[in-house]
Design a protein around this motif. Structure first.
Motif, PDB file in Angstrom:
ATOM      1  N   ARG A 284       0.805  -1.221   0.000  1.00 35.03           N
ATOM      2  CA  ARG A 284       0.000   0.000   0.000  1.00 35.03           C
ATOM      3  C   ARG A 284       0.839   1.271   0.000  1.00 35.03           C
ATOM      4  NH1 ARG A 284      -5.237   0.494   0.379  1.00 35.03           N
ATOM      5  NH2 ARG A 284      -5.442  -1.730   0.903  1.00 35.03           N
ATOM      6  N   ASP A 285       2.082   1.198   0.437  1.00 36.75           N
ATOM      7  CA  ASP A 285       2.944   2.389   0.396  1.00 36.75           C
ATOM      8  C   ASP A 285       3.126   2.905  -1.021  1.00 36.75           C
ATOM      9  OD1 ASP A 285       3.294   2.409   3.100  1.00 36.75           O
ATOM     10  OD2 ASP A 285       5.304   1.549   3.086  1.00 36.75           O
ATOM     11  N   HIS A 286       2.867   2.067  -2.023  1.00 33.79           N
ATOM     12  CA  HIS A 286       3.055   2.450  -3.427  1.00 33.79           C
ATOM     13  C   HIS A 286       1.796   3.037  -4.059  1.00 33.79           C
ATOM     14  CE1 HIS A 286       7.024   0.421  -4.011  1.00 33.79           C
ATOM     15  NE2 HIS A 286       6.596  -0.289  -2.984  1.00 33.79           N
ATOM     16  N   GLN A 287       0.704   3.120  -3.304  1.00 37.79           N
ATOM     17  CA  GLN A 287      -0.569   3.524  -3.898  1.00 37.79           C
ATOM     18  C   GLN A 287      -0.616   5.014  -4.194  1.00 37.79           C
ATOM     19  OE1 GLN A 287      -4.084   1.887  -2.024  1.00 37.79           O
ATOM     20  NE2 GLN A 287      -5.272   3.717  -2.502  1.00 37.79           N
ATOM     21  N   VAL A 288      -1.008   5.344  -5.410  1.00 38.25           N
ATOM     22  CA  VAL A 288      -1.170   6.728  -5.858  1.00 38.25           C
ATOM     23  C   VAL A 288      -2.661   7.023  -5.974  1.00 38.25           C
ATOM     24  CG1 VAL A 288      -0.782   8.352  -7.745  1.00 38.25           C
ATOM     25  CG2 VAL A 288       1.009   6.714  -7.105  1.00 38.25           C
ATOM     26  N   GLY A 289      -3.076   8.191  -5.517  1.00 37.57           N
ATOM     27  CA  GLY A 289      -4.475   8.568  -5.665  1.00 37.57           C
ATOM     28  C   GLY A 289      -5.030   9.219  -4.423  1.00 37.57           C
ATOM     29  N   ARG A 312      -6.819   9.799 -10.675  1.00 39.25           N
ATOM     30  CA  ARG A 312      -6.394  11.010 -11.386  1.00 39.25           C
ATOM     31  C   ARG A 312      -6.158  12.165 -10.415  1.00 39.25           C
ATOM     32  NH1 ARG A 312     -10.901   9.806 -14.728  1.00 39.25           N
ATOM     33  NH2 ARG A 312     -11.795  11.872 -14.327  1.00 39.25           N
ATOM     34  N   ALA A 313      -6.925  12.202  -9.315  1.00 39.36           N
ATOM     35  CA  ALA A 313      -6.746  13.276  -8.328  1.00 39.36           C
ATOM     36  C   ALA A 313      -5.365  13.230  -7.700  1.00 39.36           C
ATOM     37  CB  ALA A 313      -7.814  13.169  -7.242  1.00 39.36           C
ATOM     38  N   GLY A 314      -4.721  12.062  -7.746  1.00 42.25           N
ATOM     39  CA  GLY A 314      -3.415  11.923  -7.123  1.00 42.25           C
ATOM     40  C   GLY A 314      -2.239  12.072  -8.056  1.00 42.25           C
ATOM     41  N   MET A 315      -2.482  12.286  -9.377  1.00 44.63           N
ATOM     42  CA  MET A 315      -1.346  12.365 -10.297  1.00 44.63           C
ATOM     43  C   MET A 315      -1.545  13.324 -11.469  1.00 44.63           C
ATOM     44  SD  MET A 315      -3.089  10.719 -12.841  1.00 44.63           S
ATOM     45  CE  MET A 315      -1.875  10.417 -14.122  1.00 44.63           C
ATOM     46  N   ASP A 316      -2.694  13.985 -11.566  1.00 47.10           N
ATOM     47  CA  ASP A 316      -2.970  14.770 -12.774  1.00 47.10           C
ATOM     48  C   ASP A 316      -2.208  16.083 -12.855  1.00 47.10           C
ATOM     49  OD1 ASP A 316      -4.347  16.178 -10.860  1.00 47.10           O
ATOM     50  OD2 ASP A 316      -6.317  16.020 -11.814  1.00 47.10           O
ATOM     51  N   GLU A 317      -1.431  16.426 -11.809  1.00 44.87           N
ATOM     52  CA  GLU A 317      -0.589  17.616 -11.877  1.00 44.87           C
ATOM     53  C   GLU A 317       0.862  17.267 -12.194  1.00 44.87           C
ATOM     54  OE1 GLU A 317      -0.943  20.491  -8.774  1.00 44.87           O
ATOM     55  OE2 GLU A 317      -3.103  20.194  -8.557  1.00 44.87           O
ATOM     56  N   SER A 318       1.108  16.025 -12.627  1.00 48.16           N
ATOM     57  CA  SER A 318       2.460  15.637 -13.050  1.00 48.16           C
ATOM     58  C   SER A 318       2.849  16.446 -14.285  1.00 48.16           C
ATOM     59  CB  SER A 318       2.491  14.141 -13.384  1.00 48.16           C
ATOM     60  OG  SER A 318       2.080  13.367 -12.270  1.00 48.16           O
ATOM     61  N   ALA A 319       4.147  16.744 -14.402  1.00 47.98           N
ATOM     62  CA  ALA A 319       4.601  17.572 -15.530  1.00 47.98           C
ATOM     63  C   ALA A 319       4.340  16.896 -16.870  1.00 47.98           C
ATOM     64  CB  ALA A 319       6.086  17.891 -15.368  1.00 47.98           C
ATOM     65  N   ARG A 320       4.598  15.589 -16.958  1.00 52.62           N
ATOM     66  CA  ARG A 320       4.339  14.826 -18.180  1.00 52.62           C
ATOM     67  C   ARG A 320       3.733  13.481 -17.797  1.00 52.62           C
ATOM     68  NH1 ARG A 320       4.561  18.900 -20.214  1.00 52.62           N
ATOM     69  NH2 ARG A 320       5.816  19.656 -21.990  1.00 52.62           N
ATOM     70  N   ILE A 321       2.675  13.111 -18.486  1.00 51.36           N
ATOM     71  CA  ILE A 321       1.981  11.853 -18.206  1.00 51.36           C
ATOM     72  C   ILE A 321       1.939  11.005 -19.470  1.00 51.36           C
ATOM     73  CG2 ILE A 321      -0.188  10.777 -17.481  1.00 51.36           C
ATOM     74  CD1 ILE A 321      -0.802  13.431 -15.991  1.00 51.36           C
ATOM     75  N   LEU A 322       2.424   9.783 -19.358  1.00 54.54           N
ATOM     76  CA  LEU A 322       2.354   8.805 -20.447  1.00 54.54           C
ATOM     77  C   LEU A 322       1.439   7.677 -19.998  1.00 54.54           C
ATOM     78  CD1 LEU A 322       3.211   7.332 -23.061  1.00 54.54           C
ATOM     79  CD2 LEU A 322       5.211   6.489 -21.808  1.00 54.54           C
ATOM     80  N   ALA A 323       0.376   7.427 -20.770  1.00 55.36           N
ATOM     81  CA  ALA A 323      -0.574   6.367 -20.443  1.00 55.36           C
ATOM     82  C   ALA A 323      -0.433   5.218 -21.432  1.00 55.36           C
ATOM     83  CB  ALA A 323      -1.997   6.905 -20.467  1.00 55.36           C
ATOM     84  N   SER A 334      -7.552  11.044 -20.815  1.00 55.15           N
ATOM     85  CA  SER A 334      -8.060  12.425 -20.758  1.00 55.15           C
ATOM     86  C   SER A 334      -7.090  13.366 -20.053  1.00 55.15           C
ATOM     87  CB  SER A 334      -9.422  12.460 -20.055  1.00 55.15           C
ATOM     88  OG  SER A 334      -9.298  12.137 -18.677  1.00 55.15           O
ATOM     89  N   VAL A 335      -6.184  12.819 -19.225  1.00 58.79           N
ATOM     90  CA  VAL A 335      -5.214  13.670 -18.533  1.00 58.79           C
ATOM     91  C   VAL A 335      -3.786  13.421 -19.027  1.00 58.79           C
ATOM     92  CG1 VAL A 335      -6.613  13.885 -16.447  1.00 58.79           C
ATOM     93  CG2 VAL A 335      -4.968  12.011 -16.631  1.00 58.79           C
ATOM     94  N   ALA A 336      -3.623  12.469 -19.950  1.00 57.70           N
ATOM     95  CA  ALA A 336      -2.278  12.111 -20.422  1.00 57.70           C
ATOM     96  C   ALA A 336      -1.803  13.081 -21.496  1.00 57.70           C
ATOM     97  CB  ALA A 336      -2.283  10.682 -20.966  1.00 57.70           C
ATOM     98  N   HIS A 337      -0.512  13.406 -21.444  1.00 61.43           N
ATOM     99  CA  HIS A 337       0.102  14.192 -22.522  1.00 61.43           C
ATOM    100  C   HIS A 337       0.436  13.298 -23.716  1.00 61.43           C
ATOM    101  CE1 HIS A 337       0.992  16.432 -18.736  1.00 61.43           C
ATOM    102  NE2 HIS A 337       0.732  17.480 -19.497  1.00 61.43           N
ATOM    103  N   TYR A 338       0.770  12.055 -23.423  1.00 65.66           N
ATOM    104  CA  TYR A 338       1.081  11.077 -24.462  1.00 65.66           C
ATOM    105  C   TYR A 338       0.342   9.782 -24.132  1.00 65.66           C
ATOM    106  CZ  TYR A 338       4.987  14.355 -24.666  1.00 65.66           C
ATOM    107  OH  TYR A 338       5.747  15.492 -24.707  1.00 65.66           O
ATOM    108  N   GLY A 339      -0.141   9.116 -25.152  1.00 65.14           N
ATOM    109  CA  GLY A 339      -0.852   7.866 -24.937  1.00 65.14           C
ATOM    110  C   GLY A 339      -0.427   6.795 -25.915  1.00 65.14           C
TER     111      GLY A 339
END
Length: 361
Positions: A284-289, A312-323, A334-339
């Motif tokens: 659980r220490d690895h859980q994001v959100g 998404r509430a826990g990671m959508d302010e990341s500088a770059r998101i790859l999904a 919807s929140v990814a810069h690259y998919g």
């Protein structure tokens, strides 16, 4: 009316004598809320080392720091801390009180809310000031307590128009850490605390003796702390520059090895969705959100994560998101810069090879 009436307060937790990160983050937001309301910001800190915390608390936004330095408050116990907070709130009447959504905050805040008959919203993802109209009445400058609800299907804005203080808990990392301004000045207010019997405590009623010491009663001290063991976190998600997170789409515990391999190749740390944690594939220490850690890395890779509102509430302010997902309609896009639409078991090995080939070149 007291000079401290109507303030915006933060209950400050100490971690090894230093204010906890979540408390500093909340003070930064409290400063913004107080500026909007045109009132001071207050911080309440108790126990050993509480006086030493005052310069930092003032630097990040506090105008008044209430310090209760008493041996009975050196380690958190629900009874004495609830007595301290409820008495201070009755004496000084802040309009907003914020707590970290930690084990301490989640234990203390409901007790204070119950005693004061005040509202409390847990695990807020945002706090704002606004107006509200209900039937034929209008309310100005209420605390908007914003959080996902109904399984994350909606974002609810909750208000407490009739009762004060308005109270909320917020998880660590949800608010940005403010920079400390050493040029700021503030007031340190010593809070006298004593231990006495019920008869002595009756004379310390805030309505009768607002300037007297806060008396901790025998019932407040019924729990004795014999020993304290603290387990350090094994992963620093919040401070990582690169986070590679896996979700239920990874498919199995063995499949999570690919997530670890990509994180190792990029020099990052491994994150996970709640579904992956609940499946027992990772700690659980690895859980994001919303119910895990909020992160803002330079690069966030979401592999096999559908992208619920809570995640998404826990990671959508990341500088770059790859999904990476085999469902082109997955909300994470919807929140990814690259998919990349595809099977992560094929995509991740290719990413690792491409990154290593580029490094070798």
């Amino acid at each position: 009316m007291s000079a401290t009436d109507g303030q915006v307060w933060v209950f400050v937790e100490l971690d090894g004598g230093r204010p906890a990160d979540v408390s500093l983050e909340l003070l930064g937001r409290a400063r913004e809320l107080a500026d909007r309301l045109g009132v001071p910001t207050g911080a309440v800190v108790a126990g050993a080392g509480s006086r030493d915390a005052e310069p930092l608390l003032v630097g990040v936004g506090a105008d008044c720091v209430f310090v209760a330095d008493h041996q009975a408050l050196d380690a958190y116990r629900a009874g004495p801390y609830a007595r301290l907070m409820t008495t201070l709130i009755r004496r000084h009447r802040p309009q907003i009180v914020l707590y970290g959504a930690t084990t301490t905050g989640r234990d203390l805040a409901p007790r204070v809310a119950s005693e004061l008959r005040a509202g409390l919203t847990a695990d807020c993802t945002d706090l704002q000031i606004g107006d509200h109209k209900m039937k034929d009445r209008s309310y100005e400058d209420l605390l908007y307590q914003i959080r996902p609800a109904f399984g994350g299907n909606i974002i609810a804005t909750i208000v407490c128009p009739e009762h004060r203080p308005q109270m909320a808990t917020v998880r660590e990392g949800v608010m940005r850490m403010p920079e400390s301004d050493e040029s700021r000045s503030g007031e340190l207010i010593e809070v006298a605390v004593d231990v006495g019997d019920d008869a002595t405590a009756a004379g310390s009623d805030p309505a009768v003796n607002g300037d007297g010491p806060i008396i901790l009663r025998p019932g407040d001290l019924a729990v004795e702390l014999l020993d304290r063991h603290k387990e350090e976190k094994r992963v620093d998600l919040k401070g990582a520059a690169v986070v590679v997170a896996g979700g239920i789409g990874v498919g199995s515990l063995e499949g999570f090895d690919l997530v670890h391999q990509l994180a190792d190749a990029l020099g990052g740390v491994v994150g996970a969705s709640r579904a992956a944690v609940d499946a027992g594939w990772i700690d659980r220490d690895h859980q994001v959100g919303q119910t895990g850690t909020t992160v803002r890395p330079r690069l966030y890779i979401a592999a096999g994560i559908s992208g619920s509102v809570q995640h998404r509430a826990g990671m959508d302010e990341s500088a770059r998101i790859l999904a990476i997902n085999d469902d082109p309609q997955a909300p994470i896009f919807s929140v990814a810069h690259y998919g990349i639409v595809g099977d992560l078991h094929e995509v991740i090995p290719r990413l690792i090879r491409a990154y290593r080939d580029k490094g070798a070149a």
